[in-house]
Each structure stands twice: as C-alpha cells, then as structure tokens.
Design an enzyme around this catalytic site. Structure first.
Site, PDB file in Angstrom:
ATOM      1  CG  ASP A 202      77.487  -3.815 100.882  1.00 44.47           C
ATOM      2  OD1 ASP A 202      76.950  -3.928  99.774  1.00 44.47           O
ATOM      3  OD2 ASP A 202      78.050  -2.771 101.274  1.00 44.47           O
ATOM      4  CD  GLU A 263      79.622  -5.903  96.721  1.00 43.62           C
ATOM      5  OE1 GLU A 263      79.301  -5.350  95.674  1.00 43.62           O
ATOM      6  OE2 GLU A 263      79.531  -5.344  97.842  1.00 43.62           O
ATOM      7  CG  HIS A 337      71.912  -3.971  93.812  1.00 44.29           C
ATOM      8  ND1 HIS A 337      72.537  -5.150  94.154  1.00 44.29           N
ATOM      9  CD2 HIS A 337      72.465  -3.024  94.593  1.00 44.29           C
ATOM     10  CE1 HIS A 337      73.418  -4.916  95.107  1.00 44.29           C
ATOM     11  NE2 HIS A 337      73.393  -3.628  95.401  1.00 44.29           N
ATOM     12  CG  ASP A 338      75.863  -2.569  92.959  1.00 44.37           C
ATOM     13  OD1 ASP A 338      75.026  -1.712  93.277  1.00 44.37           O
ATOM     14  OD2 ASP A 338      76.508  -3.250  93.784  1.00 44.37           O
TER      15      ASP A 338
HETATM   16  C1  NOJ Z   1      77.938  -2.676  97.318  1.00 46.59           C
HETATM   17  C2  NOJ Z   1      76.463  -2.646  97.038  1.00 46.59           C
HETATM   18  O1  NOJ Z   1      76.129  -3.696  96.173  1.00 46.59           O
HETATM   19  C3  NOJ Z   1      76.149  -1.289  96.460  1.00 46.59           C
HETATM   20  O2  NOJ Z   1      74.844  -1.204  95.967  1.00 46.59           O
HETATM   21  C4  NOJ Z   1      76.391  -0.270  97.548  1.00 46.59           C
HETATM   22  O3  NOJ Z   1      76.228   1.019  96.997  1.00 46.59           O
HETATM   23  C5  NOJ Z   1      77.809  -0.373  98.123  1.00 46.59           C
HETATM   24  N1  NOJ Z   1      78.230  -1.718  98.351  1.00 46.59           N
HETATM   25  C6  NOJ Z   1      77.879   0.347  99.428  1.00 46.59           C
HETATM   26  O4  NOJ Z   1      77.160  -0.341 100.408  1.00 46.59           O
END
Ligand code: NOJ
Length: 576
Positions: A202, A263, A337-338
């Site tokens: 993450d 990420e 999921h984002d």
């Molecule tokens: C990226 C994640 O994909 C997201 O869902 C999350 O809210 C933020 N990082 C904080 O961890």
C-alpha cells in the site's frame, strides 16, 4: 528479465478480492474469509494464478481495513486465523498463490505502537511515528490529507503534531527508525512462513519522507488559493526510498520466490524502472496511476472530472509499455477497490453495449505486456452505482470530500454527487453479484453496502451459464497468455497514435506477431488498408464479436469491437 528467463508471475493473472464485499458466509451482511473459501472454484474456473487479498487484519475499520491495529491477527468480522489457514489451503490445492496486502506506510491509531507513542516524547515507541512542533500554534505545513482536512493532527499529551497522509486514524510510520523497518520485515516473514507468496504494498512510495533526511519541510505548491494543498508529490519516492526497498529485498524478499507489487501514486516511468528493474530494483512491479488520472483535470485531483481523450490513454500506456520493456515490468489494471468500474468509465454500461465494451476493455489491457489484474466483478462486467444522496455512501474518502466540498467550499450538492457517481470508491465496493437472488446472493442478511439493482441479470450464475458472457471472454484471455508466449515477452508497438477512437497495437517477439484492434466508441470505424499491417493469412486469436468479420474489403471495426490476430507475415512498414 529476458524472454529466456521468465519469472512465474510474468505469465500469471492476479485476481483481487475485497473481502468485505466478496461473499458473506454467516449472514451478518459483511463478506468474510469462509465466504472466500466457498467461492474458490469461481477463481479456478476463471483460470487466475494469484489472489491479491485486500487487508484482513485486525482493524477498527476507519478505512475498511487499511488502518491496521494488529498485523498478526485476523479481523473478527472476517473470521479467525483457522479460517485463514483453511482458505490458504484451499487456494494451494487449486494452484492459486496468495498475495497479502502490506499496509506499512501507516498503522491504525489503535495499534499498540501508536497508543504508546502518543503518551509521551520519552516513550520507546514515540519515534515509530512522525512528529513536528506546531509553527505559530498551527500545523507545520499546508498539506491536505488524501481524505480531506490537514495531514497533521495535534496530540495533546506531547504537544506535537503527527503526520497522517490519510485519515487522522492512520498515523504514518517513521521508516527512518531501523526498529520500524525490522518490525515490518519480521511481520512479512511471519506471513511468508504461513505460505503466502507475496505482497501488494500500500502506497509504498510514500515511506521515505524527504524532510527527515534533509531537514527541510516545505509547504506544498498552491493549487487552489485559501485551501490546504495536495501533498503526495511532497512525499513520494523520497531520498531513502530505494535504500529501504533494497534493504527489504535483502532482508525478506530474496528469501522467497515471491510476487510483489508496490502501489505507487504519482510514480513516473523512470521511478517505476528503478523500483522494478530485474537486477537493481526491489519489486516485481508497481501500480502506477497515470492512466487512471486521464479523466480528471490536470492538477485538480480525482473529483474534477473530464471526458477521456483516447489518444492520451494510448500515449500514456504505450510509454509505460515501451519504457519498461526489458527494464522492469508493468502491472496491467483498469480496476481495483479504489477505482470506479471500467465498463462505466471508459466503456458503455447501457444494455446495448455493456458486454461488448467490457470485453473490448479486457482485450485491450490483457494483450499488453505485464501482469494483468482482475478486480472482483470486473469479470462479470459489473458497473457503477449512482445513488441519489450522500447518506447511501460509506467510503471515508467520499463522505469527507462531500462534507468539505458542500460545507466549506460552497459547491452544489448535485455537482459533487455527479463526481461521486463517476469516481467514488463505493462503485467498486458494492457486493459481488453471485446470483439473481436478493442482494445478489452476497448475503442472507442486510448487506453493509447495497447491492447494485442490476444483480437480477448481471451475476456470476448467469455469466457462467452463457458461453458468450464477459466471464468466458476473461477466461479465454487468461488462457491465451499461457498459450502464446509472445503475449508475455513480445515487444509492444502502438499503431495509429492519433486516431481518436481506435486503439491498435502490435506485439512481436521476432517469431510471432499479434495485432490488437480495439474500438473505443459506439460508432463503426473505418480504417484504410495502408494504416494496418497486411492481415492476409492471419489467424483470429480472440474477438468480442460472434463471427469475426474483418476483411480487406470491409476494413471496419464494429462499435466497441476488439479483435486480435496472429499475423502470418511480418507487416510491411506502416505508412499513413
Ligand atoms: C491505498 C489503498 O488502496 C486505499 O484503499 C487506502 O484508503 C489508502 N491506500 C490508505 O491505506
């Protein structure tokens, strides 16, 4: 990373599970681990090699598990460690590797480390986090957190501000402290020893905070006067980032044959090459965001929406394809999921073209070079929701943004909702649609987030029964990568860079050549013969049309068509 020496994850396809929304086994309305175990055959049928599981660790759920309070415990709502072990065994039996989510840029404020750290400046855990003295009684910089509001919160007990790039309940860890790094490496070993095969990391490129290395803590450039300012650019790929990543590789990753994806918001191609370089890098691949930012106004953040201009998408993805070839490795994704659902975003989710455009988008992505990711429901062509009021939404990012936009910035609620319909994260988080039953068969209780109304006809049961479904198209694409090595290691070349509606490219490994033609519009597109390689004698590899109708005389792409061909001869130089 040459064609002769492929790593196992290079011809793999990854499937992402967001556990809260996948399958609820006990009727409490929340997806859980036994629910995942019950659905493993769905993944087996699809043919994926790896599962990326969004966080299942103990968490107070301020950000649905991305705020972890114990890295070695399972969240009560999701089950127990025994449930986890059974799920992992079920995956292993089916030849599916498990990739966990490693969220170590920050913890929850309810993690024991932070509970201790905030009690006094002398506490041994104080230096696990990032603290700053107030400046003129205020937060030290103008930085806005990703979830609105300042990225700094005041801590009464120590008289300092702590940094949180996300919510105040997600304090950032201090990676300068070797003890923090050792803790992270240990917990990675813990999960590797259980049998997991890797990690999705993450916001990993935010871990090295520049001012902790060079002492300068600047304000972020002003994008909009009078407000807090976006701050990722101030923090990303800091001076010690690659050092930390190489240390992690040495201390942990080199001990296992792992798959890793970092990420990396705001990452450039050069940075991605540094991170994923086969010799000097540290991770298998990164998630970059350039192609996900093309439908928002530059510099104004994700909610300032604008229509996609296809040549921008082609230019961006093609640059990543060419720049990482032989020098690193790409992840290929439209969804997670984002992100909003791709069929609603770059395709057409109306009944006429939903299936065809979903298949076109899948084809366009999966035949590029890299490791493809499929997000739960993408294989069904699930689309966005458009709920009429903010009270229907659950996501912290969405709710905070709505409050600030309507209460502090004077924006009209209907305008803000329009952005939420297009970009909100809950689009991705509606329950997985398993059947036509109530709530899409996701739960026998009341789901934590409403299921999409269209579950009555868009669902896994219906898709599996229909040989022409989006699901079976994904299945075919996933299988194709195994059958045609050119799709894994072949070079990529963009054709027709300026065409407004057609995305056309070649893959070529010196022996085999594949031509991919995708129509990103609801109109028939005619192409001149001279614009394309000679298709005589070519073999159709895959198409989203029932009968592949291409011929030299027609030279037409049907609305939302995607077709790929194995070329019989090396194309003559393309001229326009
Ligand atoms: C990226 C994640 O994909 C997201 O869902 C999350 O809210 C933020 N990082 C904080 O961890």
């Amino acid at each position: 990373m040459t064609s002769h020496k492929l790593a196992w994850w290079q011809n793999s396809t990854v499937y992402q599970i967001y556990p809260r929304s996948f399958c609820d086994s006990n009727g409490d309305g929340i997806g859980d681990i036994p629910g995942i175990t019950a659905k493993l055959d769905h993944l087996k049928t699809l043919g994926v090699d790896v599962v990326w599981l969004s966080p299942v660790y103990q968490s107070p759920n301020d950000d649905n598990g991305y705020d972890i309070s114990d890295y070695r415990a399972i969240m009560g709502e999701f089950g127990t460690m025994a449930d986890f072990d059974a799920m992992l065994a079920g995956m292993t039996e089916r030849g599916i590797a498990l990739m966990m989510d490693l969220v170590v840029n920050h913890t929850s404020d309810e993690h024991e480390w932070f509970k201790q750290a905030r009690t006094s400046r002398d506490n041994p855990y104080h230096d696990y986090y990032i603290w700053q003295e107030p400046i003129d009684g205020r937060a030290p910089t103008n930085w806005e957190s990703a979830f609105s509001g300042s990225a700094w919160s005041f801590n009464e007990a120590t008289g300092e501000y702590y940094l949180h790039m996300f919510s105040p309940k997600q304090p950032d860890l201090n990676w300068e402290n070797p003890k923090v790094r050792a803790e992270v490496y240990e917990l990675m070993h813990f999960w590797f020893k259980k049998g997991v095969r890797g990690f999705r990391m993450d916001v990993i490129n935010l871990i090295s905070k520049p001012w902790l290395a060079d002492g300068r803590l600047p304000n972020a450039p002003v994008v909009q006067d009078g407000f807090l300012q976006p701050a990722f650019e101030m923090v990303k790929h800091g001076p010690r980032f690659m050092e930390f990543m190489r240390e992690m590789r040495r201390e942990v990753l080199d001990h296992y044959d792992s798959i890793t994806v970092g990420e990396a918001p705001c990452a450039t191609v050069q940075e991605a090459r540094e991170i994923t370089h086969p010799e000097a890098g540290a991770l298998s691949m990164v998630f970059q965001f350039e192609h996900m930012d093309l439908d928002c106004q530059p510099g104004k953040g994700k909610w300032a929406i604008k229509p996609l201009h296809l040549p921008d998408l082609k230019a961006s993805l093609s640059r990543w394809q060419s720049s990482l070839h032989g020098q690193g490795w790409n992840s290929l994704y439209w969804n997670n999921h984002d992100q909003p659902r791709i069929v609603s975003r770059f395709g057409d989710d109306s009944p006429a073209y939903r299936e065809r455009s979903a298949k076109m988008l899948a084809t366009c992505l999966h035949l590029m070079q890299g490791t493809p990711y499929v997000y739960q429901g993408e294989e069904l062509g699930m689309g966005n929701v458009a709920w009429p009021g903010i009270e229907h939404y659950q996501d912290i990012e969405t709710r905070n943004m709505y409050r600030v936009a309507t209460q502090e910035r004077g924006q009209a609620p209907e305008d803000v909702l329009r952005s939420i319909h297009a970009k909100g994260r809950d689009n991705a988080r509606t329950p997985m649609q398993w059947s036509a039953a109530l709530h899409g068969g996701f739960t026998t209780g009341q789901p934590w987030l409403a299921a999409h109304d269209n579950h009555t006809h868009i669902n896994a049961e219906a898709a599996l029964a229909d040989p022409n479904s989006v699901f079976h198209h994904y299945r075919q694409l996933i299988a194709l990568r195994k059958q045609h090595p050119v799709l894994v290691h072949g070079r990529y070349e963009l054709l027709l860079p300026d065409h407004s509606h057609v995305f056309a490219y070649l893959r070529d490994d010196g022996v085999h050549r594949v031509l991919v033609l995708c129509n990103f519009s609801g109109q028939t597109q005619s192409l001149r013969c001279s614009q394309l390689p000679d298709l005589k004698g070519s073999i159709a590899l895959i198409s989203n049309l029932p009968d592949l109708t291409w011929s030299d005389s027609q030279n037409q792409l049907q609305p939302w068509e995607a077709s790929a061909y194995c070329l019989a001869t090396w194309p003559a130089p393309v001229e326009d």
